[in-house]
Design an enzyme around this catalytic site. Structure first.
Site, short mmCIF file in Angstrom:
data_model
loop_
_atom_site.label_atom_id
_atom_site.label_comp_id
_atom_site.label_asym_id
_atom_site.label_seq_id
_atom_site.Cartn_x
_atom_site.Cartn_y
_atom_site.Cartn_z
N GLU A 292 0.94 -1.04 -0.07
CA GLU A 292 -0.33 -0.18 -0.27
C GLU A 292 0.62 1.60 0.52
OE1 GLU A 292 -4.18 -0.76 2.20
OE2 GLU A 292 -2.89 0.71 2.92
N HIS A 321 7.11 -26.94 0.93
CA HIS A 321 6.38 -28.12 0.00
C HIS A 321 5.00 -27.47 -0.24
CE1 HIS A 321 9.01 -30.93 3.06
NE2 HIS A 321 8.08 -29.59 3.93
N LYS A 435 -13.56 2.20 -1.73
CA LYS A 435 -14.26 3.06 -0.44
C LYS A 435 -15.75 3.64 -1.33
CE LYS A 435 -10.84 2.80 3.43
NZ LYS A 435 -10.38 3.38 5.07
O1 PA5 Z 1 -3.42 1.53 5.88
C1 PA5 Z 1 -4.26 2.36 5.35
O2 PA5 Z 1 -4.51 3.07 6.15
C2 PA5 Z 1 -5.38 1.58 5.36
O3 PA5 Z 1 -5.54 0.07 5.38
C3 PA5 Z 1 -6.61 1.78 6.67
O4 PA5 Z 1 -6.30 0.93 7.38
C4 PA5 Z 1 -7.73 0.68 6.17
O5 PA5 Z 1 -8.46 1.21 4.94
C5 PA5 Z 1 -8.89 1.31 7.38
O6 PA5 Z 1 -9.11 2.15 7.79
P1 PA5 Z 1 -9.95 3.00 8.63
O7 PA5 Z 1 -8.97 2.34 9.88
O8 PA5 Z 1 -10.19 4.37 8.14
O9 PA5 Z 1 -11.54 1.85 8.89
#
Ligand code: PA5
Length: 469
Positions: A292, A321, A435
């Site tokens: 990410e 394996h 989202k």
């Molecule tokens: O790393 C990130 O920013 C995302 O993976 C968020 O943690 C994830 O989308 C969840 O978001 P939130 O904490 O606003 O629910």
């Protein structure tokens, strides 16, 4: 804390000129590294990069420990969260709680709750967990920085409704604790209205860098993990990972190795393979962090970039394996992060009782820990022979200090890699797009959602001309 970073396996001496890095190449990045370091430190001082300073927050640790002490009445602690709001708690649970924490009788858990993390909108995991637990002895920790994530918020609504119906409307306060933004987001007003206990995800800390906030620390403390030791390890590692010299900073060095191998040697994938079940979810956590943070379409100058190594989680020796055939003989497009544990927390000697099977004599009398470490050496050897670059993290054992240190190192490594790729490692426009599309598809009706729904419909209309079976 004792973590050694060994990068011999990634050098040209180990895997040849076409697949390894040279010290000269690494040193060639020194000047750029200094600039990236200064930029990171400047942003740290400006409080833009909050993750750097989280391990130094003793006040938070005390508040969390106090809250956790008051939860001995609870049998279950259920985290509702996804992505960065779930992977940290899962990683700490797998690494540092008893391997079978949830199966232990309460006395062996010293009265600490069992931990569950619902990190999906799969209806089965939600309803079946709710079937399995005694609601009156359950606390839900809703974790969402934005308060808008549909997977998490839908679970919260389900839990709230159930508590209201089965225990009573006043029970929300006892059965829900929130971890969210201090003021922004949709969850905060709900917390205020119901006087819920709550903890903060600081504004300057993104989800995937939040393991040392209440996001990771609260569930960990509730199940009895020594969070002060976790942070002590991270603080120790901070000393090593804020050295300006690339060649003396393990986080910068591993980022540079990955960057060079990706951009100059075609290693477009980064495998993390701990040889320990307890560390398997460190690999899962790293997978999100690396993917990410670095998978970006544009660089910081607004130019098209399309960068990012694909991170892969693997588990030694299990995946010997399953995956290692591919790793050794398939495309030579990966760099491997092997994670070794020198001393395991439990011993399992292999008895000398099969004397009549001479072929198995070699195993007997050894501890299983020696076997798994021999398997790690063997895999590293096989990878090197096939000219596949590796680095190795060596933990003397799995302690809160070492896990804290390792996670901190990987966070700094990722931030620094963002500088090398010249991308913003701290945003996630691709996640946000998904989202928004989900909200539009589920019928949210803000103007932007309606536009998004129309955009999706037009893409789908075009797809109708495609074949499907
Ligand atoms: O790393 C990130 O920013 C995302 O993976 C968020 O943690 C994830 O989308 C969840 O978001 P939130 O904490 O606003 O629910």
């Amino acid at each position: 804390m004792s973590i050694r970073f060994d990068y011999n396996g990634a050098t040209t001496q180990a895997v040849g000129r076409s697949h390894g890095v040279t010290v000269k190449e690494l040193e060639g990045l020194r000047k750029r590294a200094k600039g990236i370091h200064e930029d990171l430190m400047r942003r740290r001082r400006k409080k833009e990069l909050g993750f750097y300073d989280l391990p130094f927050d003793d006040v938070l640790v005390r508040a969390i420990q106090e809250y956790a002490r008051g939860l001995r009445w609870a049998e279950n602690f259920v985290v509702l969260g996804i992505g960065g709001s779930a992977l940290g708690p899962i990683c700490l649970h797998t690494a540092l709680a008893h391997n079978y924490h949830n199966l232990l009788p309460a006395a062996k858990r010293r009265g600490r709750p069992r931990l569950f993390v619902l990190d999906n909108s799969d209806p089965e995991i939600v309803t079946r967990l709710l079937d399995a637990v005694d609601l009156k002895k359950t606390v839900f920790n809703v974790v969402t920085k934005s308060g808008a994530t549909p997977e998490t918020m839908s679970q919260l609504v389900v839990a709230v409704e159930l508590i209201r119906r089965k225990i009573g409307p006043k029970a929300l306060k006892k059965h829900i604790v929130a971890t969210t933004d201090v003021s922004k987001g949709l969850l905060r007003p709900f917390c205020d209205a119901h006087e819920l206990a709550s903890f903060v995800v600081p504004d300057n800390v993104g989800g995937r860098f939040s393991v040392f906030t209440a996001v990771g620390l609260l569930p960990a403390a509730v199940e009895g993990i020594a969070i002060h030791r976790l942070l002590a390890g991270a603080r120790d590692m901070a000393k090593r990972c804020t050295r300006s010299d690339l060649m003396r900073n393990p986080a910068y060095l591993n980022a540079a190795i990955h960057y060079l191998l990706d951009t100059r040697r075609g290693k477009t994938m980064s495998v993390m393979m701990p040889y320990s079940n307890a560390l398997r979810d460190v690999a899962d956590w790293y997978r999100q962090l690396w993917a990410e943070s670095l998978g970006k379409a544009h660089d910081v100058h607004g130019r098209k970039a399309y960068v990012g190594q694909t991170p892969i989680k693997a588990l030694g020796a299990t995946d010997q394996h399953s995956q290692v055939q591919l790793y050794v003989e398939g495309p030579n497009n990966k760099v491997f992060n092997l994670v070794q544990t020198e001393r395991f927390r439990a011993r399992c000697p292999i008895p000398k009782s099969f004397r009549d099977i001479p072929e198995l004599a070699y195993l007997q009398g050894h501890d299983m820990g020696a076997l798994i470490n021999a398997e790690l050496d063997a895999t590293e050897f096989a990878l090197a022979k096939a000219k596949r670059p590796t680095v190795r993290f060596v933990l003397d054992s799995i302690t809160p200090e070492n896990v804290g240190g390792l996670l901190y190192l990987l966070e700094v490594q990722t931030a620094f890699a963002g500088g090398l790729y010249e991308i913003d490692a701290f945003d996630q426009p691709g996640v946000e797009e998904g989202k928004k599309a989900t909200a539009a598809l589920m019928g949210r009706s803000k103007a932007a959602d309606l536009a998004k729904a129309a955009e999706i419909a037009s893409v789908w209309r075009k797809k109708k001309s495609l074949r499907s079976l």
